[in-house]
Design a protein around this motif. Sequence first.
Motif, PDB file in Angstrom:
ATOM      1  N   UNK A 127      -1.532   3.811  -2.106  1.00 15.20           N
ATOM      2  CA  UNK A 127      -2.804   3.849  -1.151  1.00 15.20           C
ATOM      3  C   UNK A 127      -4.250   5.377  -1.781  1.00 15.20           C
ATOM      4  N   UNK A 128      -3.176   5.704  -1.521  1.00 18.27           N
ATOM      5  CA  UNK A 128      -3.278   7.873  -2.314  1.00 18.27           C
ATOM      6  C   UNK A 128      -4.153   7.673  -2.944  1.00 18.27           C
ATOM      7  N   UNK A 129      -3.171   7.257  -4.198  1.00 17.38           N
ATOM      8  CA  UNK A 129      -4.550   6.917  -6.086  1.00 17.38           C
ATOM      9  C   UNK A 129      -5.363   6.321  -4.932  1.00 17.38           C
ATOM     10  N   UNK A 130      -6.055   5.534  -5.046  1.00 17.05           N
ATOM     11  CA  UNK A 130      -7.666   5.088  -3.957  1.00 17.05           C
ATOM     12  C   UNK A 130      -7.825   5.529  -2.944  1.00 17.05           C
TER      13      UNK A 130
ATOM     14  N   UNK B 278       0.968  -1.068   0.337  1.00 17.10           N
ATOM     15  CA  UNK B 278       0.246  -0.491  -0.117  1.00 17.10           C
ATOM     16  C   UNK B 278       0.654   1.093  -0.345  1.00 17.10           C
ATOM     17  N   UNK B 279       1.727   1.236   0.643  1.00 17.49           N
ATOM     18  CA  UNK B 279       2.552   1.809   0.386  1.00 17.49           C
ATOM     19  C   UNK B 279       4.439   2.479  -0.474  1.00 17.49           C
ATOM     20  N   UNK B 280       4.340   1.381  -1.316  1.00 18.18           N
ATOM     21  CA  UNK B 280       4.878   1.592  -1.972  1.00 18.18           C
ATOM     22  C   UNK B 280       5.393   3.033  -2.976  1.00 18.18           C
ATOM     23  N   UNK B 281       5.684   3.725  -3.825  1.00 13.66           N
ATOM     24  CA  UNK B 281       5.320   4.046  -4.109  1.00 13.66           C
ATOM     25  C   UNK B 281       5.421   4.605  -5.914  1.00 13.66           C
ATOM     26  N   UNK B 282       4.356   5.671  -6.790  1.00 14.40           N
ATOM     27  CA  UNK B 282       3.970   5.400  -8.198  1.00 14.40           C
ATOM     28  C   UNK B 282       4.255   7.024  -8.459  1.00 14.40           C
TER      29      UNK B 282
END
Length: 230
Positions: free
Chosen positions: A30-33, A20-24
Motif C-alpha cells: 500500500x505504501x507504493x500506492x 495491502x500490507x504484504x512487503x515488496x
Amino acid sequence: MLAYILAGGEKTEFTPQGKAFARIHGKQMVEYVIEALQGVSEIEHIVVINNQKSLLDNLREALQQPENPDEYILIATCDVPFLTADAVRDFLDRCNCEADFYYPIVGKEDQERRFPEIRRTYVKLKEGSFTGGNLFLVKPSKLIPLLGRVEKILDLRKSPLALSAELGFSFVLRMAFSKLTGMLTIRKVEDRVAELFQINARAVISPYPELANDIDRPEDLLLAENLLSG
C-alpha cells in the motif's frame, strides 16, 4: 481532491492483515500506492480504508466519507505497486469532468510493451483490445445508490445465465460476439452502462499500463519484486 485507497478485504493468504500490507523489498504494498498519489498536486488528502471487510464494504465506506458527495474523489486499490504519479496525473488530465464516473482502460500493445511478463485479460472492442485499470474518478452521490445493484452483479458473476438475465441477453450476446470480431464500440458499452445503472460513465484510454497491473496471488509478489528491483 480527496483520494481513497481500498486496503481492506477478506483474503488473508498474503498476510493476516490483508495483501495491502504484504512487503515488496521491505515496503508494504500500500505504501507504493500512497507514494504515487502523494506525487500528484491535485490530491490534497489521502485516506486508507482498511476495515477487513469485503471490497464492496471498503468502497461503501470511502463513498460515505466526503463532506460534499457531489465533488469528485479518486479511488485506488491497494494492490498496484507499479503505480506512478505520472500515470495518475495523466488519467486525471484525460477526465473532462463532464461524467459521473471515469474508469481507465489500457491497450494490449501498451501493456505488453511495458509488462511482457504479466498476463492480462482483454476485451476486444472496435477501438482495440483493452484491459481494465485500478483507479476510479467518481462523484459519490452518483455511485452510492448503485451499490446494491453492483453487489447483485458481483454475486451473479459465476452464474452466466443469471448474470445474462440481469445485464440483458442481447447485450451479453453482443459482448461475446465482440470478443471475436471487435465490432462493439466503447461508446456502446458506455451507453449500456448508462441504461443499466442510470449513471454517466466514461472509459478513459490510458497509455500507462502501471494503472492496470494488480497483485492477485501471493506468487505475484515475486514477480513484482523482480520488476521493481531497479
